[in-house]
Motif scaffolding. Structure first.
Motif, short mmCIF file in Angstrom:
data_model
loop_
_atom_site.label_atom_id
_atom_site.label_comp_id
_atom_site.label_asym_id
_atom_site.label_seq_id
_atom_site.Cartn_x
_atom_site.Cartn_y
_atom_site.Cartn_z
N GLU A 5 0.80 -1.22 0.00
CA GLU A 5 0.00 0.00 0.00
C GLU A 5 0.84 1.28 0.00
N ALA A 6 2.14 1.16 0.20
CA ALA A 6 3.03 2.32 0.21
C ALA A 6 4.45 1.85 -0.12
N ILE A 7 5.28 2.78 -0.54
CA ILE A 7 6.67 2.47 -0.90
C ILE A 7 7.59 3.51 -0.28
N VAL A 8 8.73 3.04 0.24
CA VAL A 8 9.77 3.93 0.74
C VAL A 8 11.07 3.62 0.01
N LEU A 9 11.70 4.65 -0.52
CA LEU A 9 12.95 4.50 -1.25
C LEU A 9 14.13 4.97 -0.42
N ASP A 10 15.25 4.31 -0.61
CA ASP A 10 16.54 4.87 -0.22
C ASP A 10 16.92 5.90 -1.28
N LEU A 11 17.92 6.70 -1.02
CA LEU A 11 18.34 7.74 -1.97
C LEU A 11 19.67 7.38 -2.65
N ASP A 12 20.74 7.36 -1.85
CA ASP A 12 22.07 7.11 -2.40
C ASP A 12 22.17 5.67 -2.91
N GLY A 13 22.49 5.51 -4.18
CA GLY A 13 22.62 4.19 -4.76
C GLY A 13 21.33 3.65 -5.34
N VAL A 14 20.21 4.33 -5.09
CA VAL A 14 18.91 3.92 -5.63
C VAL A 14 18.40 4.95 -6.63
N VAL A 15 18.35 6.22 -6.21
CA VAL A 15 17.91 7.29 -7.09
C VAL A 15 19.11 7.99 -7.72
N THR A 18 25.55 8.58 -5.60
CA THR A 18 26.38 9.48 -4.81
C THR A 18 27.23 8.76 -3.78
N GLU A 19 27.19 7.44 -3.75
CA GLU A 19 28.02 6.71 -2.78
C GLU A 19 29.49 7.07 -2.94
N GLU A 20 29.94 7.16 -4.19
CA GLU A 20 31.35 7.48 -4.42
C GLU A 20 31.66 8.94 -4.08
N GLU A 81 28.99 19.21 -4.96
CA GLU A 81 29.21 18.29 -6.08
C GLU A 81 27.91 17.96 -6.79
N VAL A 82 26.84 17.68 -6.05
CA VAL A 82 25.58 17.32 -6.70
C VAL A 82 24.95 18.52 -7.38
N GLU A 114 20.39 18.43 4.25
CA GLU A 114 20.70 19.37 3.18
C GLU A 114 21.06 18.66 1.87
N VAL A 115 21.62 17.47 1.99
CA VAL A 115 21.94 16.69 0.79
C VAL A 115 20.66 16.14 0.16
N ILE A 116 19.78 15.59 0.98
CA ILE A 116 18.49 15.09 0.47
C ILE A 116 17.77 16.19 -0.29
N ASP A 117 17.66 17.36 0.32
CA ASP A 117 16.92 18.45 -0.29
C ASP A 117 17.57 18.92 -1.59
N ALA A 118 18.90 18.98 -1.62
CA ALA A 118 19.60 19.41 -2.83
C ALA A 118 19.40 18.42 -3.97
N VAL A 119 19.47 17.13 -3.66
CA VAL A 119 19.31 16.10 -4.69
C VAL A 119 17.89 16.11 -5.26
N LEU A 120 16.89 16.11 -4.38
CA LEU A 120 15.51 16.07 -4.86
C LEU A 120 15.14 17.33 -5.61
N ASP A 121 15.62 18.47 -5.15
CA ASP A 121 15.37 19.72 -5.85
C ASP A 121 16.02 19.71 -7.23
N GLY A 122 17.25 19.24 -7.29
CA GLY A 122 17.96 19.20 -8.57
C GLY A 122 17.33 18.25 -9.57
N ALA A 123 16.74 17.17 -9.06
CA ALA A 123 16.11 16.19 -9.94
C ALA A 123 14.65 16.51 -10.23
N GLY A 124 14.12 17.57 -9.59
CA GLY A 124 12.73 17.93 -9.78
C GLY A 124 11.76 16.94 -9.17
N LEU A 125 12.16 16.32 -8.06
CA LEU A 125 11.35 15.25 -7.45
C LEU A 125 10.80 15.59 -6.07
#
Length: 221
Positions: A5-15, A18-20, A81-82, A114-125
């Protein structure tokens, strides 16, 4: 297996890949602040919250600095970097849109806020997620289940009917410990341990393969 009924995603390595980037920025901090990097450090820190890995850099690797300052400086390097070049994984943006159209979608990440917000904002998500949770906002980082349980709580979702998409050993363990149905998208640069991968209900190559149809099909095995 229950109907999802719902989904939760990880960010780094999934979307995003940025692991490296994280690894490079932590190595640079350690080198610049009197510490010594070890072969075990990268895997040891996967899934740790910002407070946990900042203490690891100081206590285990000998880098000088207050953990809050360490976290802030490393995260600032990742954000820069992102913003310069966002390493979105192939098909990930389309996959997020498709999943968000079909299910309430959350995010549970070890990255600093701050990294989460920068990534999602940059990807338009940004607007596609009901909630996003950083492990710095809960008591314990991955492999503890805290960040996934908090995401489910904020979404009003039952963990038992929530699918989690993860790529790393500690992430897979975290989602499984939270009682979620785990979908693995194994990180190619840092492959998960066999025992962690075995916790997944299904393994696919990437988030692009995690379609609403695949998720719905989990209930029928």
């Amino acid at each position: 297996m229950p109907v999802i009924e719902a989904i939760v995603l990880d960010l780094d390595g999934v979307v995003v890949d940025t692991e490296e980037v994280w690894d490079r920025e932590r190595r640079a901090y350690v080198a610049a602040h009197g510490g010594t990097w070890t072969d075990a450090a990268t895997r040891a820190m996967q899934g740790m919250s910002s407070a946990e890995w900042a203490r690891y850099l100081r206590d285990e690797l000998g880098a000088e600095g207050d953990p809050q300052d360490i976290s802030r400086e490393v995260a600032a390097g990742v954000v820069a970097e992102v913003r310069r070049q966002l390493p979105v994984l192939p098909g990930a943006v389309d996959a997020v849109h498709a999943l968000a159209d079909a299910y309430p979608l959350g995010l549970a990440s070890s990255a600093n806020r701050e990294v989460i917000d920068a990534v999602l904002d940059g990807a338009g998500l940004t607007g596609r997620f009901v909630t996003t949770v950083s492990s710095e906002e809960v008591p314990r980082g991955k492999p503890a289940p805290d960040v996934y349980l908090e995401a489910a709580r904020r979404m009003g979702a039952d963990p038992a009917t929530t699918a989690a998409v993860e790529d790393s050993s500690n992430g897979l363990r975290s989602a499984h410990s939270a009682g979620m149905v785990v979908i693995a998208t194994p990180n190619r640069g840092f492959p998960p341990a066999p025992d962690a991968l075995a916790l997944a209900a299904v393994t696919v190559d990437s988030l692009a393969a995690v379609t609403p149809q695949l998720v719905a099909g989990l209930a029928t095995g």
